[in-house]
Design an enzyme around this catalytic site. Structure first.
Site, PDB file in Angstrom:
ATOM      1  N   ARG A   1      26.427 -14.881  18.547  1.00 26.57           N
ATOM      2  CA  ARG A   1      25.339 -15.197  17.629  1.00 26.57           C
ATOM      3  C   ARG A   1      24.066 -14.502  18.100  1.00 26.57           C
ATOM      4  O   ARG A   1      24.036 -13.913  19.169  1.00 26.57           O
ATOM      5  CB  ARG A   1      25.127 -16.720  17.553  1.00 26.57           C
ATOM      6  CG  ARG A   1      25.136 -17.316  18.956  1.00 26.57           C
ATOM      7  CD  ARG A   1      24.232 -18.439  19.164  1.00 26.57           C
ATOM      8  NE  ARG A   1      22.864 -18.106  18.945  1.00 26.57           N
ATOM      9  CZ  ARG A   1      22.064 -17.497  19.831  1.00 26.57           C
ATOM     10  NH1 ARG A   1      22.525 -17.110  21.017  1.00 26.57           N
ATOM     11  NH2 ARG A   1      20.807 -17.249  19.566  1.00 26.57           N
ATOM     12  N   GLY A   2      23.002 -14.608  17.274  1.00 21.20           N
ATOM     13  CA  GLY A   2      21.764 -13.896  17.597  1.00 21.20           C
ATOM     14  C   GLY A   2      21.831 -12.534  16.901  1.00 21.20           C
ATOM     15  O   GLY A   2      22.843 -11.831  16.999  1.00 21.20           O
ATOM     16  N   ALA A   3      20.743 -12.171  16.221  1.00 21.49           N
ATOM     17  CA  ALA A   3      20.791 -10.985  15.352  1.00 21.49           C
ATOM     18  C   ALA A   3      21.254  -9.698  16.059  1.00 21.49           C
ATOM     19  O   ALA A   3      22.167  -9.028  15.575  1.00 21.49           O
ATOM     20  CB  ALA A   3      19.422 -10.800  14.683  1.00 21.49           C
TER      21      ALA A   3
ATOM     22  N   ARG B   1      28.209 -14.154   7.876  1.00 21.27           N
ATOM     23  CA  ARG B   1      26.900 -14.818   7.928  1.00 21.27           C
ATOM     24  C   ARG B   1      25.910 -13.970   7.119  1.00 21.27           C
ATOM     25  O   ARG B   1      25.850 -12.751   7.301  1.00 21.27           O
ATOM     26  CB  ARG B   1      26.404 -14.970   9.383  1.00 21.27           C
ATOM     27  CG  ARG B   1      27.313 -15.851  10.227  1.00 21.27           C
ATOM     28  CD  ARG B   1      26.646 -16.217  11.549  1.00 21.27           C
ATOM     29  NE  ARG B   1      25.607 -17.207  11.370  1.00 21.27           N
ATOM     30  CZ  ARG B   1      24.718 -17.538  12.322  1.00 21.27           C
ATOM     31  NH1 ARG B   1      24.751 -16.929  13.482  1.00 21.27           N
ATOM     32  NH2 ARG B   1      23.800 -18.461  12.095  1.00 21.27           N
TER      33      ARG B   1
ATOM     34  N   GLN C   1      20.652 -24.231  20.413  1.00 23.21           N
ATOM     35  CA  GLN C   1      20.642 -22.940  21.119  1.00 23.21           C
ATOM     36  C   GLN C   1      19.561 -22.914  22.198  1.00 23.21           C
ATOM     37  O   GLN C   1      19.691 -22.205  23.193  1.00 23.21           O
ATOM     38  CB  GLN C   1      20.388 -21.790  20.125  1.00 23.21           C
ATOM     39  CG  GLN C   1      21.547 -21.485  19.197  1.00 23.21           C
ATOM     40  CD  GLN C   1      21.447 -22.248  17.896  1.00 23.21           C
ATOM     41  OE1 GLN C   1      20.901 -23.337  17.836  1.00 23.21           O
ATOM     42  NE2 GLN C   1      21.996 -21.689  16.833  1.00 23.21           N
TER      43      GLN C   1
ATOM     44  N   ASP D   1      15.631 -12.860  12.661  1.00 23.33           N
ATOM     45  CA  ASP D   1      16.918 -12.464  12.079  1.00 23.33           C
ATOM     46  C   ASP D   1      16.736 -11.440  10.980  1.00 23.33           C
ATOM     47  O   ASP D   1      17.646 -10.674  10.671  1.00 23.33           O
ATOM     48  CB  ASP D   1      17.656 -13.687  11.534  1.00 23.33           C
ATOM     49  CG  ASP D   1      18.102 -14.555  12.678  1.00 23.33           C
ATOM     50  OD1 ASP D   1      17.306 -15.405  13.117  1.00 23.33           O
ATOM     51  OD2 ASP D   1      19.221 -14.331  13.176  1.00 23.33           O
TER      52      ASP D   1
ATOM     53  N   ASN E   1      13.788 -16.653  10.800  1.00 21.94           N
ATOM     54  CA  ASN E   1      14.292 -16.973  12.132  1.00 21.94           C
ATOM     55  C   ASN E   1      14.873 -18.385  12.076  1.00 21.94           C
ATOM     56  O   ASN E   1      14.836 -19.052  11.033  1.00 21.94           O
ATOM     57  CB  ASN E   1      13.173 -16.850  13.181  1.00 21.94           C
ATOM     58  CG  ASN E   1      13.713 -16.873  14.598  1.00 21.94           C
ATOM     59  OD1 ASN E   1      14.666 -16.182  14.924  1.00 21.94           O
ATOM     60  ND2 ASN E   1      13.143 -17.703  15.446  1.00 21.94           N
ATOM     61  N   LYS E   2      15.386 -18.832  13.202  1.00 24.08           N
ATOM     62  CA  LYS E   2      16.052 -20.134  13.269  1.00 24.08           C
ATOM     63  C   LYS E   2      15.228 -21.240  12.616  1.00 24.08           C
ATOM     64  O   LYS E   2      14.013 -21.303  12.785  1.00 24.08           O
ATOM     65  CB  LYS E   2      16.328 -20.452  14.749  1.00 24.08           C
ATOM     66  CG  LYS E   2      17.020 -21.751  15.059  1.00 24.08           C
ATOM     67  CD  LYS E   2      18.299 -21.974  14.293  1.00 24.08           C
ATOM     68  CE  LYS E   2      19.313 -20.857  14.410  1.00 24.08           C
ATOM     69  NZ  LYS E   2      20.397 -20.959  13.383  1.00 24.08           N
TER      70      LYS E   2
END
Ligand code: MRU
Length: 344
Positions: free
Chosen positions: A44-46, A87, A192, A233, A242-243
């Protein structure tokens, strides 16, 4: 520590769903396994998703024998669609898939396609580490010795191939000898921040204090935060995706006149689009109603409650003090300054 890498004809990655309980490298031997790892946030994570997308196309080249190169190319296009369906929000995933697919499609026989795809995927992974170091170098200039930085989600080694974006800035500043303290928000519902950011920073000996997300107000009001740095992201013409929860942090930071920085590589920019054109991923209600999503036991909400669980939010650019990229720090007016950097 590499979050994702190619080894022996397969994609290997740290299964981030298990941290901090267990450090385990898993092997994805085909695109279905990799797509599943992306969906369940094992990777995960862009920027890490950009590498995963690229490696996914390379993996597709090796998952079976092909009658001829045309059949292989049709197979790659279908695998690209599968990877792209995992995603929707982080634009880097699509960039990684498209970049390696384009390279692969330029090959003229099966062996050449394999070689080109794998080389391009490896190049993405290598470039990611290099640009994160540059983001770190540029961003570190914004931090002073003794600063306490609040961060959100995980933007470190685990969210990239290595080093990190927002956490990379902190890491670079610490490497330069600055004494930096970090406040990590837990980042509900998948944690996270508490599971990954705290684990990573403690492993590197960087001072970190964990807070729950609803404590952002009190730490800012008490003067405990000098700066905020988050990742992204997707950065569009009017907002940073973003998150989920980042938007709230940005507003509270503005109220307290605390600089709010966003660190991201240029592959996170999607400057042709605006906020309303981006799909925000909505995830399973189980992430909110169970205490432990891993085993889906111990309810913390009535099982039948209605749930809204978006994974990201959009922070309008007016809340962003500066964007930290591998090409340098970009200040407002963004509509003028971002295109100049993107053109370079
Ligand atoms: O759902 P996740 O864990 O993939 O979300 C990750 C984030 O929102 C990060 O802040 C972002 O990808 C930047 S990572 C350098």
């Amino acid at each position: 520590m590499r979050t994702i890498f190619w080894d022996d004809g397969a994609v290997k990655l740290i299964d981030q769903t298990l941290l901090p309980d267990e450090f385990k490298i898993i092997t994805c031997k085909n695109v279905e396994e990799l797509a599943d790892a992306i969906k369940r946030l094992a990777v995960r994570g862009a920027p890490a998703l950009e590498a995963a997308g690229g490696y996914g196309i390379a993996l597709a080249c090796f998952e079976r024998d092909f009658k001829d190169v045309e059949e292989m190319k049709e197979h790659l296009k279908r695998r690209a669609e599968l990877l792209a369906s995992t995603r929707p929000t982080a634009v880097n995933l699509f960039y990684g898939i498209e970049r390696v697919l384009k390279k692969a499609l330029s090959g003229s026989d099966v062996e050449e396609v394999r070689k080109l795809a794998l080389e391009e995927a490896e190049r993405i992974a290598k470039e990611d580490i290099q640009r994160n170091k540059l983001i770190g170098k540029h961003g570190a200039k914004l931090l002073e010795d003794g600063d306490t930085v609040l961060t959100y989600c995980n933007t470190g080694r685990l969210a990239t191939v290595d080093w990190g974006t927002a956490l990379g800035v902190i890491r670079s500043a610490v490497e330069e000898g600055k004494r930096i303290k970090v406040i990590a928000c837990e980042t509900r519902p998948l944690n996270q921040g508490s599971r990954l950011t705290c684990w990573e920073l403690m492993r590197d000996g960087i001072d970190v204090t964990l807070i729950a997300d609803n404590m952002v107000g009190i730490v800012m009001q008490r003067g405990m935060v000098d700066k905020v740095i988050v990742g992204a992201d997707r950065i569009v013409r009017d907002a940073v995706f973003n998150k989920i929860g980042t938007y709230t942090v940005a507003i509270v930071a503005k109220e307290h006149r605390i600089p709010f920085y966003v660190a991201a590589p240029l592959t996170t920019f999607d400057w042709e689009r605006t906020m309303n054109e981006v799909v925000i991923e909505e995830r399973s209600k189980d992430e909110l109603i169970y205490c432990n999503i891993k085993c889906r036991r111990s309810l913390i909400a009535p099982k039948d409650v209605k749930v809204f669980n978006p994974a990201f939010d959009a922070t309008p650019l007016k809340y962003v003090t500066a964007l930290i990229t591998e090409k340098g720090v970009i200040y407002p007016p963004y509509e003028e300054n971002v295109p100049k950097v993107l053109k370079q």
